[in-house]
Design an enzyme around this catalytic site. Sequence first.
Site, PDB file in Angstrom:
ATOM      1  N   PRO A  10       0.795  -1.231   0.000  1.00  0.00           N
ATOM      2  CG  PRO A  10      -0.104  -1.083   2.142  1.00  0.00           C
ATOM      3  CD  PRO A  10       0.548  -2.046   1.188  1.00  0.00           C
ATOM      4  CG  ASN A  11      -0.328   4.292   1.278  1.00  0.00           C
ATOM      5  OD1 ASN A  11      -1.267   4.844   0.732  1.00  0.00           O
ATOM      6  ND2 ASN A  11      -0.434   3.701   2.454  1.00  0.00           N
ATOM      7  NE  ARG A  18       4.010   6.684   1.791  1.00  0.00           N
ATOM      8  CZ  ARG A  18       4.174   5.428   2.194  1.00  0.00           C
ATOM      9  NH1 ARG A  18       4.613   4.510   1.344  1.00  0.00           N
ATOM     10  NH2 ARG A  18       3.906   5.076   3.427  1.00  0.00           N
ATOM     11  CE1 TYR A  23       8.860   5.107   3.199  1.00  0.00           C
ATOM     12  CE2 TYR A  23       7.300   6.923   3.091  1.00  0.00           C
ATOM     13  CZ  TYR A  23       7.757   5.761   3.690  1.00  0.00           C
ATOM     14  OH  TYR A  23       7.105   5.253   4.788  1.00  0.00           O
ATOM     15  CG  ASN A  74       8.396  -1.873   0.360  1.00  0.00           C
ATOM     16  OD1 ASN A  74       7.830  -1.969   1.445  1.00  0.00           O
ATOM     17  ND2 ASN A  74       8.967  -0.757  -0.054  1.00  0.00           N
ATOM     18  CB  ALA A  77       1.411   0.161   6.453  1.00  0.00           C
ATOM     19  CD  GLU A  98      10.666  -7.231   6.237  1.00  0.00           C
ATOM     20  OE1 GLU A  98      10.736  -8.355   6.784  1.00  0.00           O
ATOM     21  OE2 GLU A  98      10.447  -6.185   6.871  1.00  0.00           O
ATOM     22  CG  HIS A 100      11.094  -2.065   4.765  1.00  0.00           C
ATOM     23  ND1 HIS A 100       9.726  -2.040   4.632  1.00  0.00           N
ATOM     24  CD2 HIS A 100      11.386  -3.199   5.442  1.00  0.00           C
ATOM     25  CE1 HIS A 100       9.211  -3.105   5.211  1.00  0.00           C
ATOM     26  NE2 HIS A 100      10.199  -3.833   5.710  1.00  0.00           N
ATOM     27  NE  ARG A 107       9.994   6.194   8.698  1.00  0.00           N
ATOM     28  CZ  ARG A 107       9.046   5.973   7.778  1.00  0.00           C
ATOM     29  NH1 ARG A 107       9.151   4.935   6.954  1.00  0.00           N
ATOM     30  NH2 ARG A 107       8.004   6.778   7.687  1.00  0.00           N
TER      31      ARG A 107
HETATM   32  C1  DQA Z   1       8.158   1.141   3.882  1.00  0.00           C
HETATM   33  C2  DQA Z   1       8.207   1.333   5.402  1.00  0.00           C
HETATM   34  C3  DQA Z   1       6.853   1.077   6.016  1.00  0.00           C
HETATM   35  O1  DQA Z   1       6.907   1.265   7.430  1.00  0.00           O
HETATM   36  C4  DQA Z   1       5.827   2.052   5.445  1.00  0.00           C
HETATM   37  O2  DQA Z   1       4.544   1.780   5.972  1.00  0.00           O
HETATM   38  C5  DQA Z   1       5.809   2.048   3.963  1.00  0.00           C
HETATM   39  C6  DQA Z   1       7.087   2.016   3.254  1.00  0.00           C
HETATM   40  C7  DQA Z   1       9.503   1.485   3.217  1.00  0.00           C
HETATM   41  O3  DQA Z   1       9.717   1.069   2.083  1.00  0.00           O
HETATM   42  O4  DQA Z   1      10.336   2.187   3.813  1.00  0.00           O
HETATM   43  O5  DQA Z   1       4.772   2.164   3.336  1.00  0.00           O
HETATM   44  O6  DQA Z   1       7.884  -0.221   3.602  1.00  0.00           O
END
Ligand code: DQA
Length: 147
Positions: A10-11, A18, A23, A74, A77, A98, A100, A107
Site C-alpha cells: 500500500p501507498n 510521498r 522515501y 516491500n 505498512a 523483505e 524497505h 523511525r
Molecule cells: C516502507 C516502510 C513502512 O513502514 C511504510 O509503511 C511504507 C514504506 C519502506 O519502504 O520504507 O509504506 O515499507
Amino acid sequence: MPAVHVLNGPNLNLLGTREPDVYGRATLDDIKARLAEICAARGLDLVFRQSNHEGDLVDWIQEAGKVGAAVILNAGAFTHTSIALHDAIKGSGATVVEVHLSNVHARENFRRHSFIAPVARGVIAGFGADSYVLALDALFDREERKT
Ligand code: DQA
C-alpha cells in the site's frame, strides 16, 4: 530461479511525491525500469506489481511460490500488521527478501516489528531505491552459490 517477482504494498504507488524526505524522489516506475534492465542483462523474467489491497499480495505470494519464483517484497505498512502475508509466505514456500526504502528501525516504534522478517530469507532496509537492487544482488548471489 525461473523469475523474480517484485511485489509492492500500500501507498507505494505514491512514490516520487510521498514524503520524499523519507522515501526519496524515485517513482515506482523508475524502480521497475532499473530492475527490468538488470534482469534483462541476466536473461531473467521480472514480474513487478503493486497493490493497496492485502488479498492481492497474498494471491501474488502464493502464485510466486507455486512457480518457484523468488520474491522481493516491500509490503509497506502491511509489514507491521499482516499475519495473512506471514502465513502466505510460510504456506507457499516462496523465497522472500523483505525490502524497505527507509530504515524502519530508525523511525517510529511501530515500524520496528515485522510479520514478514521471521519467514523471509533476509531483510534489506534504508537504502532508498537501492534496497531493491541490493535484494536482487542477494538473490543472484544466492542462486549462484545455491545457498
Ligand atoms: C516502507 C516502510 C513502512 O513502514 C511504510 O509503511 C511504507 C514504506 C519502506 O519502504 O520504507 O509504506 O515499507
